[in-house]
Scaffold this active site. Structure first.
Site, PDB file in Angstrom:
ATOM      1  N   SER A  26       0.836  -1.203   0.000  1.00  0.00           N
ATOM      2  CA  SER A  26       0.000   0.000   0.000  1.00  0.00           C
ATOM      3  C   SER A  26       0.867   1.248   0.000  1.00  0.00           C
ATOM      4  O   SER A  26       1.991   1.240   0.498  1.00  0.00           O
ATOM      5  CB  SER A  26      -0.886   0.020   1.248  1.00  0.00           C
TER       6      SER A  26
HETATM    7  N1  SAH Z   1      -0.273  -4.316   4.115  1.00  0.00           N
HETATM    8  C1  SAH Z   1       0.263  -4.971   2.952  1.00  0.00           C
HETATM    9  C2  SAH Z   1      -0.822  -5.045   1.915  1.00  0.00           C
HETATM   10  C3  SAH Z   1      -0.619  -6.150   0.991  1.00  0.00           C
HETATM   11  S1  SAH Z   1      -1.891  -6.320  -0.206  1.00  0.00           S
HETATM   12  C4  SAH Z   1       1.450  -4.186   2.432  1.00  0.00           C
HETATM   13  O1  SAH Z   1       1.416  -2.947   2.517  1.00  0.00           O
HETATM   14  O2  SAH Z   1       2.384  -4.780   1.917  1.00  0.00           O
HETATM   15  C5  SAH Z   1      -2.997  -7.433   0.598  1.00  0.00           C
HETATM   16  C6  SAH Z   1      -2.445  -8.781   0.963  1.00  0.00           C
HETATM   17  O3  SAH Z   1      -3.546  -9.581   1.401  1.00  0.00           O
HETATM   18  C7  SAH Z   1      -1.796  -9.546  -0.190  1.00  0.00           C
HETATM   19  O4  SAH Z   1      -0.507  -9.919   0.175  1.00  0.00           O
HETATM   20  C8  SAH Z   1      -2.701 -10.766  -0.367  1.00  0.00           C
HETATM   21  O5  SAH Z   1      -2.009 -11.936  -0.763  1.00  0.00           O
HETATM   22  C9  SAH Z   1      -3.288 -10.915   1.026  1.00  0.00           C
HETATM   23  N2  SAH Z   1      -4.520 -11.705   1.064  1.00  0.00           N
HETATM   24  C10 SAH Z   1      -5.515 -11.755   0.160  1.00  0.00           C
HETATM   25  N3  SAH Z   1      -6.483 -12.595   0.572  1.00  0.00           N
HETATM   26  C11 SAH Z   1      -6.097 -13.073   1.785  1.00  0.00           C
HETATM   27  C12 SAH Z   1      -6.670 -13.973   2.730  1.00  0.00           C
HETATM   28  N4  SAH Z   1      -7.865 -14.553   2.546  1.00  0.00           N
HETATM   29  N5  SAH Z   1      -5.983 -14.224   3.851  1.00  0.00           N
HETATM   30  C13 SAH Z   1      -4.772 -13.652   4.103  1.00  0.00           C
HETATM   31  N6  SAH Z   1      -4.188 -12.800   3.246  1.00  0.00           N
HETATM   32  C14 SAH Z   1      -4.834 -12.505   2.097  1.00  0.00           C
END
Ligand code: SAH
Length: 229
Positions: free
Chosen positions: A72
């Site tokens: 993000s």
């Molecule tokens: N806060 C993180 C955001 C990553 S994007 C950052 O700034 O790096 C959102 C993340 O949620 C991704 O890595 C994706 O793989 C994960 N995600 C999606 N569905 C999910 C689920 N059901 N359980 C756990 N993680 C999940």
């Protein structure tokens, strides 16, 4: 000799970029919580970015982190953290570890962070970066965070003081809402389309009240109580 000089230049380049991020993208907007600003000034965001995009580590936009996912933008990390009102006595559940940058920010403000990620590659690389930074109050889990944190690994209290969901959900997943302590807060991007509303949800005497913050764009939370692929 040359590599030592390059190392110094790199450090300086990131220090300046970090300073610019704080001044323009965070303080220049509505990030006023001094604790959030302090931890974001301390954490080397570049370490959470793949080499191919590292030079853009402090640009205020999302960047690819592999597995089709994104880190993000700094402003949104700061805003969500500020709205979560974390303090040193909080156990925080984070759903969607991704790069681990948001995890690192939370770990410096909370008592403990419990973070769950769907892709093991992302969870492992996030854990390696946090270990390298000496941030040890974090528990990692690979699994479907839409179902909440695994029951057998819950903290002693059996619930969390704060929950942050960093992927788009159609609504706050019921099992996740059930793991929130009374008086606790959830921050999440809610919506089934390409644009979601960032909401803050408070649980009081078992009832939830909700406040909208702004429109955001997140990748999907793919899972049983989330969205389909
Ligand atoms: N806060 C993180 C955001 C990553 S994007 C950052 O700034 O790096 C959102 C993340 O949620 C991704 O890595 C994706 O793989 C994960 N995600 C999606 N569905 C999910 C689920 N059901 N359980 C756990 N993680 C999940």
């Amino acid at each position: 000799m040359i590599s030592a000089m390059q190392g110094r230049e790199n450090r300086d380049k990131f220090a300046n970029a970090r300073e610019r991020m704080l001044r323009w993208d965070l303080k220049g907007r509505d990030i006023t919580d001094p604790r959030v600003l302090t931890v974001m000034a301390e954490i080397p965001r570049e370490q959470f970015i793949p080499r191919s995009h590292r030079s853009q580590a402090y640009s205020d936009g999302p960047l690819p982190i592999g597995n089709g996912q994104t880190i993000s933008q700094p402003y949104i990390v700061a805003l969500m953290t500020q709205e979560l009102r974390v303090n040193r006595s909080c156990d925080v559940l984070e759903i969607g570890t991704g790069s681990g940058y948001q995890t690192a920010v939370l770990s410096k403000l909370a008592q403990r962070v419990f973070t769950i990620e769907r892709f093991s590659e992302l969870a492992e690389s996030a854990q390696a970066v946090l270990d390298g930074l000496g941030l040890t109050n974090v528990e990692f889990c690979v699994g479907d965070g839409s179902c909440g944190w695994p029951e057998h690994r819950l903290p002693l209290a059996g619930c969390f003081d704060r929950v942050i969901i960093t992927a788009a959900v159609p609504a706050v997943p019921e099992p996740v809402a059930g793991q929130l302590a009374d008086g606790g807060l959830i921050v999440a991007p809610v919506g089934a389309g390409g644009v979601q509303e960032l909401i803050v949800c408070q649980k009081k005497a078992g009832r939830f009240s909700e406040r909208g913050i702004c429109d955001v764009r997140f990748v999907k939370l793919v899972g049983e109580y989330g969205l389909s692929q």
